[in-house]
Design a protein around this motif. Sequence first.
Motif, PDB file in Angstrom:
ATOM      1  N   HIS A 111       0.485  -4.597   3.053  1.00  0.00           N
ATOM      2  CA  HIS A 111       1.147  -4.101   4.253  1.00  0.00           C
ATOM      3  C   HIS A 111       1.141  -2.577   4.231  1.00  0.00           C
ATOM      4  O   HIS A 111       1.067  -1.955   3.182  1.00  0.00           O
ATOM      5  CB  HIS A 111       2.578  -4.622   4.323  1.00  0.00           C
ATOM      6  CG  HIS A 111       3.441  -4.108   3.208  1.00  0.00           C
ATOM      7  ND1 HIS A 111       3.351  -4.611   1.936  1.00  0.00           N
ATOM      8  CD2 HIS A 111       4.372  -3.129   3.176  1.00  0.00           C
ATOM      9  CE1 HIS A 111       4.198  -3.960   1.155  1.00  0.00           C
ATOM     10  NE2 HIS A 111       4.834  -3.056   1.876  1.00  0.00           N
ATOM     11  N   GLU A 112       1.207  -1.999   5.373  1.00  0.00           N
ATOM     12  CA  GLU A 112       1.316  -0.546   5.514  1.00  0.00           C
ATOM     13  C   GLU A 112       2.005  -0.264   6.830  1.00  0.00           C
ATOM     14  O   GLU A 112       1.877  -1.053   7.771  1.00  0.00           O
ATOM     15  CB  GLU A 112      -0.077   0.114   5.534  1.00  0.00           C
ATOM     16  CG  GLU A 112      -0.420   0.974   4.340  1.00  0.00           C
ATOM     17  CD  GLU A 112       0.496   2.149   4.069  1.00  0.00           C
ATOM     18  OE1 GLU A 112       1.434   2.409   4.852  1.00  0.00           O
ATOM     19  OE2 GLU A 112       0.293   2.824   3.049  1.00  0.00           O
ATOM     20  N   ILE A 113       2.722   0.844   6.865  1.00  0.00           N
ATOM     21  CA  ILE A 113       3.300   1.232   8.144  1.00  0.00           C
ATOM     22  C   ILE A 113       2.176   1.744   9.047  1.00  0.00           C
ATOM     23  O   ILE A 113       1.109   2.107   8.577  1.00  0.00           O
ATOM     24  CB  ILE A 113       4.391   2.308   7.974  1.00  0.00           C
ATOM     25  CG1 ILE A 113       3.844   3.498   7.188  1.00  0.00           C
ATOM     26  CG2 ILE A 113       5.620   1.723   7.338  1.00  0.00           C
ATOM     27  CD1 ILE A 113       4.753   4.681   7.211  1.00  0.00           C
ATOM     28  N   GLY A 114       2.427   1.742  10.322  1.00  0.00           N
ATOM     29  CA  GLY A 114       1.365   2.038  11.273  1.00  0.00           C
ATOM     30  C   GLY A 114       1.065   3.503  11.477  1.00  0.00           C
ATOM     31  O   GLY A 114       0.513   3.873  12.507  1.00  0.00           O
ATOM     32  N   ALA A 115       1.433   4.345  10.521  1.00  0.00           N
ATOM     33  CA  ALA A 115       1.212   5.785  10.698  1.00  0.00           C
ATOM     34  C   ALA A 115      -0.203   6.176  10.273  1.00  0.00           C
ATOM     35  O   ALA A 115      -0.937   5.378   9.695  1.00  0.00           O
ATOM     36  CB  ALA A 115       2.234   6.556   9.873  1.00  0.00           C
ATOM     37  N   GLY A 116      -0.544   7.422  10.540  1.00  0.00           N
ATOM     38  CA  GLY A 116      -1.852   7.928  10.139  1.00  0.00           C
ATOM     39  C   GLY A 116      -1.773   8.603   8.786  1.00  0.00           C
ATOM     40  O   GLY A 116      -0.696   8.896   8.267  1.00  0.00           O
ATOM     41  N   ILE A 117      -2.936   8.816   8.203  1.00  0.00           N
ATOM     42  CA  ILE A 117      -3.011   9.570   6.946  1.00  0.00           C
ATOM     43  C   ILE A 117      -4.324  10.338   6.960  1.00  0.00           C
ATOM     44  O   ILE A 117      -5.343   9.813   7.402  1.00  0.00           O
ATOM     45  CB  ILE A 117      -2.896   8.644   5.707  1.00  0.00           C
ATOM     46  CG1 ILE A 117      -2.774   9.476   4.428  1.00  0.00           C
ATOM     47  CG2 ILE A 117      -4.050   7.658   5.624  1.00  0.00           C
ATOM     48  CD1 ILE A 117      -2.276   8.689   3.224  1.00  0.00           C
ATOM     49  N   GLY A 118      -4.276  11.598   6.512  1.00  0.00           N
ATOM     50  CA  GLY A 118      -5.473  12.431   6.526  1.00  0.00           C
ATOM     51  C   GLY A 118      -5.819  12.883   5.116  1.00  0.00           C
ATOM     52  O   GLY A 118      -4.951  12.964   4.246  1.00  0.00           O
ATOM     53  N   PHE A 119      -7.100  13.131   4.891  1.00  0.00           N
ATOM     54  CA  PHE A 119      -7.546  13.539   3.556  1.00  0.00           C
ATOM     55  C   PHE A 119      -8.429  14.776   3.646  1.00  0.00           C
ATOM     56  O   PHE A 119      -9.311  14.859   4.503  1.00  0.00           O
ATOM     57  CB  PHE A 119      -8.321  12.400   2.884  1.00  0.00           C
ATOM     58  CG  PHE A 119      -7.475  11.181   2.639  1.00  0.00           C
ATOM     59  CD1 PHE A 119      -6.597  11.129   1.582  1.00  0.00           C
ATOM     60  CD2 PHE A 119      -7.550  10.096   3.499  1.00  0.00           C
ATOM     61  CE1 PHE A 119      -5.796  10.015   1.365  1.00  0.00           C
ATOM     62  CE2 PHE A 119      -6.764   8.968   3.289  1.00  0.00           C
ATOM     63  CZ  PHE A 119      -5.884   8.937   2.218  1.00  0.00           C
ATOM     64  N   THR A 120      -8.205  15.698   2.729  1.00  0.00           N
ATOM     65  CA  THR A 120      -9.047  16.888   2.663  1.00  0.00           C
ATOM     66  C   THR A 120     -10.380  16.533   1.999  1.00  0.00           C
ATOM     67  O   THR A 120     -10.531  15.442   1.426  1.00  0.00           O
ATOM     68  CB  THR A 120      -8.373  17.986   1.820  1.00  0.00           C
ATOM     69  OG1 THR A 120      -8.180  17.457   0.501  1.00  0.00           O
ATOM     70  CG2 THR A 120      -7.036  18.409   2.412  1.00  0.00           C
ATOM     71  N   LEU A 121     -11.308  17.494   2.024  1.00  0.00           N
ATOM     72  CA  LEU A 121     -12.602  17.258   1.370  1.00  0.00           C
ATOM     73  C   LEU A 121     -12.421  17.013  -0.116  1.00  0.00           C
ATOM     74  O   LEU A 121     -13.153  16.228  -0.728  1.00  0.00           O
ATOM     75  CB  LEU A 121     -13.531  18.448   1.605  1.00  0.00           C
ATOM     76  CG  LEU A 121     -14.174  18.530   2.998  1.00  0.00           C
ATOM     77  CD1 LEU A 121     -15.050  19.763   3.097  1.00  0.00           C
ATOM     78  CD2 LEU A 121     -14.993  17.277   3.305  1.00  0.00           C
ATOM     79  N   ASN A 122     -11.435  17.698  -0.738  1.00  0.00           N
ATOM     80  CA  ASN A 122     -11.168  17.475  -2.168  1.00  0.00           C
ATOM     81  C   ASN A 122     -10.799  16.024  -2.422  1.00  0.00           C
ATOM     82  O   ASN A 122     -11.251  15.404  -3.383  1.00  0.00           O
ATOM     83  CB  ASN A 122     -10.005  18.360  -2.646  1.00  0.00           C
ATOM     84  CG  ASN A 122     -10.495  19.694  -3.129  1.00  0.00           C
ATOM     85  OD1 ASN A 122     -11.687  19.943  -3.177  1.00  0.00           O
ATOM     86  ND2 ASN A 122      -9.561  20.552  -3.488  1.00  0.00           N
ATOM     87  N   ALA A 123      -9.933  15.502  -1.554  1.00  0.00           N
ATOM     88  CA  ALA A 123      -9.513  14.108  -1.717  1.00  0.00           C
ATOM     89  C   ALA A 123     -10.703  13.171  -1.520  1.00  0.00           C
ATOM     90  O   ALA A 123     -10.844  12.172  -2.239  1.00  0.00           O
ATOM     91  CB  ALA A 123      -8.396  13.779  -0.732  1.00  0.00           C
TER      92      ALA A 123
END
Length: 165
Positions: free
Chosen positions: A41-53
Amino acid sequence: MSTDTIGVAIIGTGIKGITLALGLMSRGIPVRVYERARDFHEIGAGIGFTLNAEWAMKVVDPRIHAAFKRVAMPNASDWFQWVDGFNEPGTDPRETEEQLLFKIYLGERGFEDCHRAQFLGELARLLPENVVTSHKALDTVEPAADKSLGQLLRFQDGTTATNRP
Ligand SMILES: Cc1cc2nc3c(=O)[nH]c(=O)nc-3n(C[C@H](O)[C@H](O)[C@H](O)COP(=O)(O)OP(=O)(O)OC[C@H]3O[C@@H](n4cnc5c(N)ncnc54)[C@H](O)[C@@H]3O)c2cc1C
């Protein structure tokens, strides 16, 4: 120590738990993952990642990065901005927003984001079926009486497991 003498118990099927499991398995280290919820399960929010990630995803297991790319979208901004959130904006109506302290250009498409649940779903698909035990809430961890078994995990339902296969 050879990898067949290591076993890793991971608590939680969040993004980190699954990522860790995939990374260890791709290096031949057996894992078991325990999740207190009945399913992923996960909440419906967004998540962003940098190039390092993104780079880190490739190092841990290229399939993780590919999973991210399947659900990623370009962000509205390719800049990271730091603002002064400590001092109140001035009384001048032109100064209604926090003062910009500095910003860093992340590169074109340098900060892509995705829907968390979609990313988690893609990651979960990469896990072999028998690796995850759901509806198992960890209570405590202690050294097993038989040292060769590593750690003893006690779950809230009264059952136990060890981290070694
Ligand atoms: C509003 C917000 C925005 C964010 N934005 C970003 C972003 O843009 N980029 C970024 O990199 N990070 C971001 N983060 C941080 C990122 O979301 C978290 O670091 C990350 O999702 C945590 O993942 P996790 O797998 O460690 O934990 P979780 O997703 O919390 O997963 C933990 C799992 O462990 C299970 N669990 C917990 N306790 C037990 C137990 N005792 N027994 C069994 N199972 C258990 C839970 O049920 C859950 O499934 C943001 C966070 C927030 C709150």
